[in-house]
Design a protein around this motif. Sequence first.
Motif, PDB file in Angstrom:
ATOM      1  N   ILE A   1     -52.526-100.140 -20.441  1.00 17.52           N
ATOM      2  CA  ILE A   1     -52.275-101.656 -19.568  1.00 17.52           C
ATOM      3  C   ILE A   1     -51.891-101.776 -18.673  1.00 17.52           C
ATOM      4  CG2 ILE A   1     -51.842-102.972 -21.880  1.00 17.52           C
ATOM      5  CD1 ILE A   1     -48.728-102.921 -21.151  1.00 17.52           C
ATOM      6  N   THR A   2     -52.210-102.133 -17.218  1.00 18.89           N
ATOM      7  CA  THR A   2     -51.525-102.398 -16.115  1.00 18.89           C
ATOM      8  C   THR A   2     -50.712-103.520 -16.154  1.00 18.89           C
ATOM      9  OG1 THR A   2     -53.293-100.739 -15.631  1.00 18.89           O
ATOM     10  CG2 THR A   2     -52.578-101.014 -13.948  1.00 18.89           C
ATOM     11  N   VAL A   3     -50.204-103.178 -14.309  1.00 18.03           N
ATOM     12  CA  VAL A   3     -49.137-104.350 -14.322  1.00 18.03           C
ATOM     13  C   VAL A   3     -48.837-104.179 -12.672  1.00 18.03           C
ATOM     14  CG1 VAL A   3     -48.308-105.290 -16.380  1.00 18.03           C
ATOM     15  CG2 VAL A   3     -47.176-103.858 -14.989  1.00 18.03           C
ATOM     16  N   THR A   4     -49.150-105.183 -11.961  1.00 19.43           N
ATOM     17  CA  THR A   4     -48.950-105.016 -10.959  1.00 19.43           C
ATOM     18  C   THR A   4     -47.790-105.837  -9.850  1.00 19.43           C
ATOM     19  OG1 THR A   4     -51.607-103.945 -10.677  1.00 19.43           O
ATOM     20  CG2 THR A   4     -50.018-104.661  -8.145  1.00 19.43           C
ATOM     21  N   THR A   5     -46.612-105.404  -9.147  1.00 17.65           N
ATOM     22  CA  THR A   5     -46.197-106.088  -8.379  1.00 17.65           C
ATOM     23  C   THR A   5     -46.227-106.030  -7.111  1.00 17.65           C
ATOM     24  OG1 THR A   5     -44.084-107.478  -8.808  1.00 17.65           O
ATOM     25  CG2 THR A   5     -44.196-104.910  -9.235  1.00 17.65           C
ATOM     26  N   SER A   6     -44.912-106.982  -6.582  1.00 15.08           N
ATOM     27  CA  SER A   6     -44.848-106.502  -4.584  1.00 15.08           C
ATOM     28  C   SER A   6     -43.418-106.905  -4.474  1.00 15.08           C
ATOM     29  CB  SER A   6     -46.191-106.757  -4.001  1.00 15.08           C
ATOM     30  OG  SER A   6     -45.836-108.781  -4.264  1.00 15.08           O
ATOM     31  N   PHE A   7     -43.274-105.803  -2.918  1.00 16.09           N
ATOM     32  CA  PHE A   7     -41.749-106.260  -2.292  1.00 16.09           C
ATOM     33  C   PHE A   7     -42.149-106.138  -1.509  1.00 16.09           C
ATOM     34  CE2 PHE A   7     -42.105-101.472  -3.549  1.00 16.09           C
ATOM     35  CZ  PHE A   7     -41.191-101.364  -2.949  1.00 16.09           C
ATOM     36  N   ARG A   8     -41.536-106.528  -0.713  1.00 16.40           N
ATOM     37  CA  ARG A   8     -41.605-106.626   1.119  1.00 16.40           C
ATOM     38  C   ARG A   8     -39.838-105.735   1.050  1.00 16.40           C
ATOM     39  NH1 ARG A   8     -43.994-106.822   5.197  1.00 16.40           N
ATOM     40  NH2 ARG A   8     -42.632-107.447   7.384  1.00 16.40           N
ATOM     41  N   ALA A   9     -40.181-104.518   2.211  1.00 15.34           N
ATOM     42  CA  ALA A   9     -38.538-103.274   2.565  1.00 15.34           C
ATOM     43  C   ALA A   9     -39.203-102.771   3.934  1.00 15.34           C
ATOM     44  CB  ALA A   9     -38.074-102.804   1.374  1.00 15.34           C
ATOM     45  N   ALA A  10     -37.991-102.870   4.338  1.00 14.24           N
ATOM     46  CA  ALA A  10     -38.091-101.343   5.752  1.00 14.24           C
ATOM     47  C   ALA A  10     -38.070-100.200   5.251  1.00 14.24           C
ATOM     48  CB  ALA A  10     -37.476-101.793   6.507  1.00 14.24           C
ATOM     49  N   HIS A  11     -38.842 -99.008   6.512  1.00 15.84           N
ATOM     50  CA  HIS A  11     -38.290 -97.759   5.960  1.00 15.84           C
ATOM     51  C   HIS A  11     -38.128 -97.233   6.999  1.00 15.84           C
ATOM     52  CE1 HIS A  11     -42.095 -95.435   4.741  1.00 15.84           C
ATOM     53  NE2 HIS A  11     -42.721 -96.178   5.453  1.00 15.84           N
ATOM     54  N   GLN A  12     -37.674 -95.538   7.512  1.00 13.22           N
ATOM     55  CA  GLN A  12     -37.544 -95.197   8.531  1.00 13.22           C
ATOM     56  C   GLN A  12     -37.016 -93.445   8.160  1.00 13.22           C
ATOM     57  OE1 GLN A  12     -33.861 -95.828  10.492  1.00 13.22           O
ATOM     58  NE2 GLN A  12     -34.994 -94.977  12.592  1.00 13.22           N
ATOM     59  N   LEU A  13     -38.506 -93.256   8.047  1.00 16.05           N
ATOM     60  CA  LEU A  13     -38.997 -91.748   7.749  1.00 16.05           C
ATOM     61  C   LEU A  13     -38.330 -90.466   8.723  1.00 16.05           C
ATOM     62  CD1 LEU A  13     -42.504 -91.835   6.485  1.00 16.05           C
ATOM     63  CD2 LEU A  13     -39.995 -92.249   4.653  1.00 16.05           C
TER      64      LEU A  13
ATOM     65  N   GLY B   1     -30.132 -90.188   1.742  1.00 19.77           N
ATOM     66  CA  GLY B   1     -30.113 -88.485   1.519  1.00 19.77           C
ATOM     67  C   GLY B   1     -30.964 -88.367   1.603  1.00 19.77           C
ATOM     68  N   ILE B   2     -32.184 -89.416   0.896  1.00 19.62           N
ATOM     69  CA  ILE B   2     -33.611 -88.944   0.273  1.00 19.62           C
ATOM     70  C   ILE B   2     -34.952 -89.698   1.616  1.00 19.62           C
ATOM     71  CG2 ILE B   2     -35.321 -89.306  -1.891  1.00 19.62           C
ATOM     72  CD1 ILE B   2     -32.566 -89.083  -2.997  1.00 19.62           C
ATOM     73  N   ASN B   3     -35.839 -89.128   2.397  1.00 20.20           N
ATOM     74  CA  ASN B   3     -36.918 -89.898   2.694  1.00 20.20           C
ATOM     75  C   ASN B   3     -37.491 -91.493   1.501  1.00 20.20           C
ATOM     76  OD1 ASN B   3     -36.950 -89.776   5.469  1.00 20.20           O
ATOM     77  ND2 ASN B   3     -38.666 -87.638   5.151  1.00 20.20           N
ATOM     78  N   ALA B   4     -37.389 -92.154   1.927  1.00 23.36           N
ATOM     79  CA  ALA B   4     -38.262 -92.836   1.530  1.00 23.36           C
ATOM     80  C   ALA B   4     -39.355 -92.842   1.598  1.00 23.36           C
ATOM     81  CB  ALA B   4     -37.787 -94.697   1.716  1.00 23.36           C
ATOM     82  N   SER B   5     -40.310 -92.140   1.078  1.00 27.46           N
ATOM     83  CA  SER B   5     -42.130 -91.688   1.507  1.00 27.46           C
ATOM     84  C   SER B   5     -42.278 -93.106   0.462  1.00 27.46           C
ATOM     85  CB  SER B   5     -42.173 -90.570   0.879  1.00 27.46           C
ATOM     86  OG  SER B   5     -41.595 -89.653  -0.013  1.00 27.46           O
TER      87      SER B   5
ATOM     88  N   ASN C   1     -41.520 -90.696  -2.413  1.00 22.66           N
ATOM     89  CA  ASN C   1     -40.418 -90.837  -3.838  1.00 22.66           C
ATOM     90  C   ASN C   1     -40.282 -92.489  -3.820  1.00 22.66           C
ATOM     91  OD1 ASN C   1     -39.962 -88.074  -3.385  1.00 22.66           O
ATOM     92  ND2 ASN C   1     -39.158 -88.644  -0.598  1.00 22.66           N
ATOM     93  N   VAL C   2     -40.694 -92.762  -3.331  1.00 27.93           N
ATOM     94  CA  VAL C   2     -39.812 -94.170  -4.019  1.00 27.93           C
ATOM     95  C   VAL C   2     -41.434 -94.758  -5.132  1.00 27.93           C
ATOM     96  CG1 VAL C   2     -40.896 -96.745  -3.578  1.00 27.93           C
ATOM     97  CG2 VAL C   2     -40.188 -95.358  -1.195  1.00 27.93           C
ATOM     98  N   ALA C   3     -42.562 -93.637  -4.949  1.00 25.81           N
ATOM     99  CA  ALA C   3     -43.452 -94.090  -6.479  1.00 25.81           C
ATOM    100  C   ALA C   3     -42.659 -93.413  -7.365  1.00 25.81           C
ATOM    101  CB  ALA C   3     -44.200 -93.496  -6.347  1.00 25.81           C
ATOM    102  N   LYS C   4     -42.041 -92.111  -7.654  1.00 26.69           N
ATOM    103  CA  LYS C   4     -41.675 -90.622  -8.245  1.00 26.69           C
ATOM    104  C   LYS C   4     -40.179 -91.608  -8.791  1.00 26.69           C
ATOM    105  CE  LYS C   4     -39.231 -86.354  -8.214  1.00 26.69           C
ATOM    106  NZ  LYS C   4     -38.264 -85.759  -7.865  1.00 26.69           N
ATOM    107  N   TYR C   5     -39.384 -92.304  -8.041  1.00 25.08           N
ATOM    108  CA  TYR C   5     -38.089 -93.264  -7.976  1.00 25.08           C
ATOM    109  C   TYR C   5     -38.171 -94.613  -9.368  1.00 25.08           C
ATOM    110  CZ  TYR C   5     -34.653 -95.980  -8.733  1.00 25.08           C
ATOM    111  OH  TYR C   5     -33.349 -96.594  -8.373  1.00 25.08           O
ATOM    112  N   ILE C   6     -39.260 -95.082  -9.213  1.00 24.75           N
ATOM    113  CA  ILE C   6     -40.048 -95.828  -9.742  1.00 24.75           C
ATOM    114  C   ILE C   6     -39.954 -95.939 -11.629  1.00 24.75           C
ATOM    115  CG2 ILE C   6     -41.398 -98.276 -10.445  1.00 24.75           C
ATOM    116  CD1 ILE C   6     -41.404 -98.431  -7.615  1.00 24.75           C
ATOM    117  N   TYR C   7     -41.152 -94.675 -11.025  1.00 29.49           N
ATOM    118  CA  TYR C   7     -41.712 -94.174 -12.666  1.00 29.49           C
ATOM    119  C   TYR C   7     -40.264 -93.545 -13.300  1.00 29.49           C
ATOM    120  CZ  TYR C   7     -44.526 -90.548 -15.652  1.00 29.49           C
ATOM    121  OH  TYR C   7     -44.506 -90.094 -16.570  1.00 29.49           O
ATOM    122  N   LYS C   8     -39.018 -92.737 -12.333  1.00 28.86           N
ATOM    123  CA  LYS C   8     -38.458 -92.357 -13.712  1.00 28.86           C
ATOM    124  C   LYS C   8     -37.760 -93.108 -13.785  1.00 28.86           C
ATOM    125  CE  LYS C   8     -38.666 -87.327 -12.370  1.00 28.86           C
ATOM    126  NZ  LYS C   8     -38.148 -86.590 -13.646  1.00 28.86           N
ATOM    127  N   SER C   9     -37.344 -94.517 -13.688  1.00 32.82           N
ATOM    128  CA  SER C   9     -36.279 -95.683 -13.393  1.00 32.82           C
ATOM    129  C   SER C   9     -36.783 -96.044 -15.096  1.00 32.82           C
ATOM    130  CB  SER C   9     -36.174 -96.246 -12.678  1.00 32.82           C
ATOM    131  OG  SER C   9     -35.527 -95.780 -11.394  1.00 32.82           O
TER     132      SER C   9
END
Length: 152
Positions: A37-49, A110-114, A117-125
């Motif tokens: 199964i696959t789900v998709t969602t979205s959000f608007r956010a800023a980052h500054q690498l 202290g982590i670059n929001a690339s 890294n966002v994908a990794k954070y979501i996965y691990k969460s």
Amino acid sequence: QARRQCIKPDTAGYFYKTPNAARGKRHSTGKRQLYRITVTTSFRAAHQLELSGKIEPQHSHDWQVKAAACGKKLDDNGLLFDFNQLKKILDDTIGQFKDRKIEDCPCFKGINASAENVAKYIYKSIKPLLPKRIELLFVEVTETPGCKARYE
């Protein structure tokens, strides 16, 4: 986590060698028999690498997030996992990023929001929030059309 090794792509997706019990029975054609199964969602956010010591200008994206899970057996309702439940878990995880600068969230101090890294954070969460019988295959984050990062 160990990376999966691609065995053979087909029109339904990719099949992977995995070192765990998520391997399904193989069909006579050699393909795994799993539900996905696959789900998709979205959000608007800023980052500054920060790239090579230089800080890029802050900018926003309409981020797209896709999560895919698989398993061998359906529950008593004939579902691998309820789409709405998986989407809620995903939405709850990304809720903290909505309409903010991602680096301002405590999980990104202290982590670059690339996108990586966002994908990794979501996965691990979300992985520990799924039933044990479900394997989280990947989380894919799209910053802008054609620019994606996947953690699996």
